[in-house]
Structure formats: C-alpha cells, structure tokens
Design an enzyme around this catalytic site. Structure first.
Site, PDB file in Angstrom:
ATOM      1  N   CYS A 238      -7.182  -1.699 -13.838  1.00  0.00           N
ATOM      2  CA  CYS A 238      -8.074  -0.792 -13.836  1.00  0.00           C
ATOM      3  C   CYS A 238      -9.254  -1.982 -12.888  1.00  0.00           C
ATOM      4  CB  CYS A 238      -8.999  -0.698 -14.786  1.00  0.00           C
ATOM      5  SG  CYS A 238     -10.187   0.055 -15.258  1.00  0.00           S
ATOM      6  N   ASN A 247       0.468  -2.765 -15.368  1.00  0.00           N
ATOM      7  CA  ASN A 247       1.281  -1.801 -16.724  1.00  0.00           C
ATOM      8  C   ASN A 247       2.160  -2.808 -16.864  1.00  0.00           C
ATOM      9  OD1 ASN A 247      -0.988   0.227 -15.113  1.00  0.00           O
ATOM     10  ND2 ASN A 247      -0.887   0.545 -17.663  1.00  0.00           N
TER      11      ASN A 247
HETATM   12  P1  HMG Z   1     -22.094   7.825 -12.498  1.00  0.00           P
HETATM   13  O1  HMG Z   1     -22.402   6.788 -11.647  1.00  0.00           O
HETATM   14  O2  HMG Z   1     -22.679   7.032 -14.100  1.00  0.00           O
HETATM   15  O3  HMG Z   1     -22.735  10.026 -12.891  1.00  0.00           O
HETATM   16  O4  HMG Z   1     -20.945   7.697 -12.740  1.00  0.00           O
HETATM   17  P2  HMG Z   1     -23.126  10.589 -11.468  1.00  0.00           P
HETATM   18  O5  HMG Z   1     -23.153  11.690 -12.250  1.00  0.00           O
HETATM   19  O6  HMG Z   1     -24.373   9.651 -10.915  1.00  0.00           O
HETATM   20  O7  HMG Z   1     -22.331  10.526 -10.579  1.00  0.00           O
HETATM   21  C1  HMG Z   1     -21.596   9.720  -9.310  1.00  0.00           C
HETATM   22  C2  HMG Z   1     -21.426  10.399  -8.415  1.00  0.00           C
HETATM   23  O8  HMG Z   1     -19.987  10.838  -8.822  1.00  0.00           O
HETATM   24  C3  HMG Z   1     -22.047  11.784  -7.906  1.00  0.00           C
HETATM   25  O9  HMG Z   1     -21.553  11.983  -6.137  1.00  0.00           O
HETATM   26  C4  HMG Z   1     -21.180  12.502  -8.555  1.00  0.00           C
HETATM   27  O10 HMG Z   1     -20.992  14.178  -8.092  1.00  0.00           O
HETATM   28  C5  HMG Z   1     -19.529  12.340  -8.575  1.00  0.00           C
HETATM   29  P3  HMG Z   1     -23.051  11.626  -5.321  1.00  0.00           P
HETATM   30  O11 HMG Z   1     -23.486  12.746  -6.039  1.00  0.00           O
HETATM   31  O12 HMG Z   1     -23.599  10.198  -5.167  1.00  0.00           O
HETATM   32  O13 HMG Z   1     -22.428  11.970  -4.256  1.00  0.00           O
HETATM   33  N1  HMG Z   1     -18.982  12.798  -9.828  1.00  0.00           N
HETATM   34  C6  HMG Z   1     -18.386  13.274  -9.841  1.00  0.00           C
HETATM   35  N2  HMG Z   1     -17.101  13.858  -8.441  1.00  0.00           N
HETATM   36  C7  HMG Z   1     -15.444  14.478  -8.400  1.00  0.00           C
HETATM   37  N3  HMG Z   1     -15.480  14.390  -9.466  1.00  0.00           N
HETATM   38  C8  HMG Z   1     -16.344  14.291 -11.019  1.00  0.00           C
HETATM   39  C9  HMG Z   1     -17.073  13.780 -10.926  1.00  0.00           C
HETATM   40  N4  HMG Z   1     -18.596  12.786 -11.354  1.00  0.00           N
HETATM   41  C10 HMG Z   1     -19.131  12.580 -11.198  1.00  0.00           C
HETATM   42  N5  HMG Z   1     -15.404  14.413 -12.581  1.00  0.00           N
HETATM   43  C11 HMG Z   1     -18.587   8.678 -13.847  1.00  0.00           C
HETATM   44  C12 HMG Z   1     -19.827   7.621 -14.333  1.00  0.00           C
HETATM   45  C13 HMG Z   1     -17.975   8.716 -15.503  1.00  0.00           C
HETATM   46  C14 HMG Z   1     -18.382   9.406 -12.909  1.00  0.00           C
HETATM   47  C15 HMG Z   1     -17.611   7.034 -13.639  1.00  0.00           C
HETATM   48  O14 HMG Z   1     -18.438   6.585 -13.613  1.00  0.00           O
HETATM   49  C16 HMG Z   1     -16.573   7.895 -12.938  1.00  0.00           C
HETATM   50  O15 HMG Z   1     -15.854   8.593 -12.629  1.00  0.00           O
HETATM   51  N6  HMG Z   1     -15.442   7.123 -14.106  1.00  0.00           N
HETATM   52  C17 HMG Z   1     -14.365   6.724 -14.011  1.00  0.00           C
HETATM   53  C18 HMG Z   1     -13.838   5.685 -13.959  1.00  0.00           C
HETATM   54  C19 HMG Z   1     -11.859   5.439 -13.955  1.00  0.00           C
HETATM   55  O16 HMG Z   1     -11.217   6.162 -13.677  1.00  0.00           O
HETATM   56  N7  HMG Z   1     -11.149   3.975 -14.781  1.00  0.00           N
HETATM   57  C20 HMG Z   1      -9.965   3.811 -14.018  1.00  0.00           C
HETATM   58  C21 HMG Z   1      -8.937   4.616 -15.542  1.00  0.00           C
HETATM   59  S1  HMG Z   1     -10.101   4.417 -16.967  1.00  0.00           S
HETATM   60  C22 HMG Z   1      -8.791   3.061 -17.340  1.00  0.00           C
HETATM   61  O17 HMG Z   1      -8.378   2.634 -15.842  1.00  0.00           O
HETATM   62  C23 HMG Z   1      -8.624   2.169 -18.820  1.00  0.00           C
HETATM   63  C24 HMG Z   1      -6.567   2.481 -19.614  1.00  0.00           C
HETATM   64  O18 HMG Z   1      -5.196   2.042 -18.177  1.00  0.00           O
HETATM   65  C25 HMG Z   1      -6.398   1.891 -20.866  1.00  0.00           C
HETATM   66  C26 HMG Z   1      -6.380   0.744 -20.158  1.00  0.00           C
HETATM   67  O19 HMG Z   1      -5.634   0.319 -19.710  1.00  0.00           O
HETATM   68  O20 HMG Z   1      -7.960   0.156 -20.993  1.00  0.00           O
HETATM   69  C27 HMG Z   1      -7.224   4.304 -19.567  1.00  0.00           C
HETATM   70 MG    MG Z   2      -4.771   0.925 -17.994  1.00  0.00          MG
END
Ligand code: HMG
Ligand code: MG
Length: 300
Positions: A238, A247
C-alpha cells in the site's frame, strides 16, 4: 470431495497500485486474462480512487472494459467515496470493496479521515451499491499493527467489523497491512471478530514483509476462514504503509492449500505463467518461493 478455499486474487490492484514505474494498460489487461485462464474466479481488477493519490489505478475503467468485468460477478473494484462508486456503477461493476482501518492514523493517511468518519461515509455508499445489486466487501487494514501508531488490539478491530457488516458488507477482509504479525496474533484477531461476524464472511488479507504470510494463512484456514486474498508473484504494497512489502503470493497459497488437501479451482502451472508474465511484460520480478523453486532463479 475436497473442501474448497476461495482465493481472491488482488495482484492487478494491490499488487500494482504502488509500483514505482508506469504500467502499460495492455499489460494489466494481459495479466488479468492470464489469471482468469489459470482458473481465478474472484479478482480485484482495480480501484476508483483519486489518481493523485494512486496514479497506477487511473486506467481502471479501460481495464474493466477490456476484460469484460460487466459480465464477471467475481471482478471487484475498490471505491473510497461517492465519486468512486459512481464510476464503478457506470462501468457495470458487479462487486466493490470499501476500505477503512482499525487505526485512525492509518485511515487518515490512506483515505483522509478517521475510522468513524469513514464508516459514516461508506454507509450510504454501501446502501446504494446493494440497491443496485452490487456485492460489497469491507476491508479493515492494520488489524494488528499500524505504521504510524503501533500495535492494534484485537478488540479494536471488532467494532469496525461489526459496523461494516451492519451497513451491508457481505464480506469482511481482515488486512494485516504491514506483514509483521505471527500466527498467534492473527488467531487472536480472528477469534475476536468471529465472535461477532460469522466465520464464512471473513477473508484473510495478509502481507508477507517478514515472511510470515504462509504461516498466517495456514492459521486462518485452520481456524475456519475459507476466503484468502493473495497476489500473483507476491507483488504489492500500500502506498500509505511505508516499509511494507507485497501480499502473500498466490502461487505459495495455492501450493499450500493443494498440499493440505483443499481445492481452489486454480491451475498452479497456469498461475506461474501469470507470474512470469509480470516479469516479462512489466519488468516486475515475482518474489515468491514457489515461483523461484518451480521456474528457476533460485530462492531469494
Ligand atoms: P482527499 O484529498 O482528502 O479528497 O482524498 P478530495 O476530495 O480533496 O480529492 C483529492 C483530489 O482527488 C481531487 O482532485 C478530487 O477531484 C480527486 P483536485 O480537485 O485536487 O484536482 N478525486 C478523485 N478523482 C477520481 N476518482 C475519485 C476521486 N476522488 C477524489 N474517486 C480520497 C480522499 C479518499 C479521494 C483519497 O484519499 C484516495 O483516493 N484514497 C485512496 C487511497 C488508496 O487507494 N489506497 C490504497 C488502497 S487501500 C490498501 O491498499 C489496503 C488493503 O489492501 C488492505 C490492507 O492491506 O490492509 C485494501
Ligand atoms: Mg493490501
């Protein structure tokens, strides 16, 4: 008849989301096609999240179109907010995953809010998804350790698992994000959560940083978990979990499960072909023991 364990292949999402170099969309598509050919029935094909935060997943819509995800109930995508859900629905996703954590510090870095706030954010998303006939998985990261705030108690995982279940997540994937825990701690979390959420709704999602992944999966299966997440080649990590590596490798898990008398429906040789494809088409070398033992290169 052999008892089944379902492998959820997370390589195309968790495996590639943090890769340091751009990855050709055609290579992601090729990987998914090879995984299907190997018999993988459930797979994370990508995520609809901010491309600023996770640029490698920005082409998820194109990938879903190319691999026919509309017709595949086993294809899943991660969504973090309403915008992500809209994209998933527009792409005809049949399954999504929402993702939070057992620690506020990790949730803040990963999704920009506390665990409680994430649950408030997800509840209406899960309701909308379910009303649209979409299956929903709920992820809980940092079930034993948080990279920012240290050890996590098993009892801290329970209310999150309950809340996700109550809002309509049909499956809870327990994420040992850092790959630090040993089976004793994994067993404690599973026991704590399984007292509130039926075992057949739990999935094990373990990373392999300290080489404990296979032992931890064995422990989860021994306790009754029958859904295991893994990434082909042992890819993954991540972007918001510094120091954590991939993984647990799908081929290591398939080798383990077949050897222990379980059926997975996956052809190990074809899975190794998919791992080799990561090396040949993307330049990402598989790090799994089973790949190295059966396809050369020696042990790492
Ligand atoms: P934020 O910066 O707090 O929120 O992010 P925001 O609403 O200000 O969005 C930031 C920018 O992203 C904006 O663009 C939005 O438009 C855009 P700007 O205005 O600056 O040009 N944006 C998007 N664009 C496209 N599609 C969207 C979207 N949403 C916002 N859906 C947010 C909050 C939740 C969006 C951000 O933190 C985020 O995307 N997080 C995802 C993180 C992620 O994917 N992490 C990896 C997966 S989790 C993982 O790997 C763990 C897991 O495997 C289990 C484990 O191992 O533990 C599942
Ligand atoms: Mg994971």
């Amino acid at each position: 008849m052999k008892e089944a364990v379902t492998l959820v292949e997370v390589g195309p999402r968790d495996g590639l989301q943090a890769w340091k170099h751009p990855i050709a969309t055609s290579a992601r598509i090729g990987l998914i096609e090879r995984l299907r050919k190997a018999g993988v029935a459930r797979m994370e094909v990508g995520s609809f999240v901010s491309p600023k935060h996770v640029p490698r997943m920005a082409d998820t819509a194109e990938v879903m179109d190319a691999v026919g995800s509309r017709a595949e109930p086993g294809d899943m995508v991660l969504v973090a907010n309403a915008r992500g859900l809209e994209q998933a629905i527009a792409q005809g996703a049949r399954a999504i995953a929402v993702f939070t954590a057992a620690s506020d510090a990790f949730a803040q870095k990963n999704i920009g809010c506390t665990v409680a706030a994430s649950l408030d954010r997800f509840a209406p998303l899960v309701e909308t998804a379910r009303a649209a006939g979409i299956n929903v998985r709920g992820y809980i990261s940092t079930i034993t350790d948080c990279p920012y705030s240290g050890e996590v108690a098993p009892q801290a995982v329970v209310p999150v698992a309950r809340a996700l279940t109550e809002m309509g997540c049909g499956e809870i994937s327990l994420g040992e994000t850092l790959g630090r825990a040993t089976p004793r701690r994994i067993a404690a979390v599973i026991a704590a959560v399984a007292a509130h959420v039926p075992m057949d709704r739990l999935a094990a999602h373990f990373h392999d940083t300290y080489g404990m992944g296979v032992a931890n999966v064995r422990e989860a299966v021994r306790l009754g978990v029958r859904t295991v997440d893994a990434a082909v080649g042992g890819l993954g990590g991540c972007p918001f979990a510094p120091g954590a590596t991939g993984n647990v490798a799908s081929e290591d898990i398939v080798y383990l499960l077949h050897g222990e008398g379980f059926a997975t429906g996956i052809d190990l040789d074809a899975l190794l072909d998919a791992a080799a494809y990561c090396r040949d088409a993307m330049g990402i070398a598989p790090v799994s023991r089973v790949f190295n033992a059966l396809r050369g290169g020696g042990l790492r």
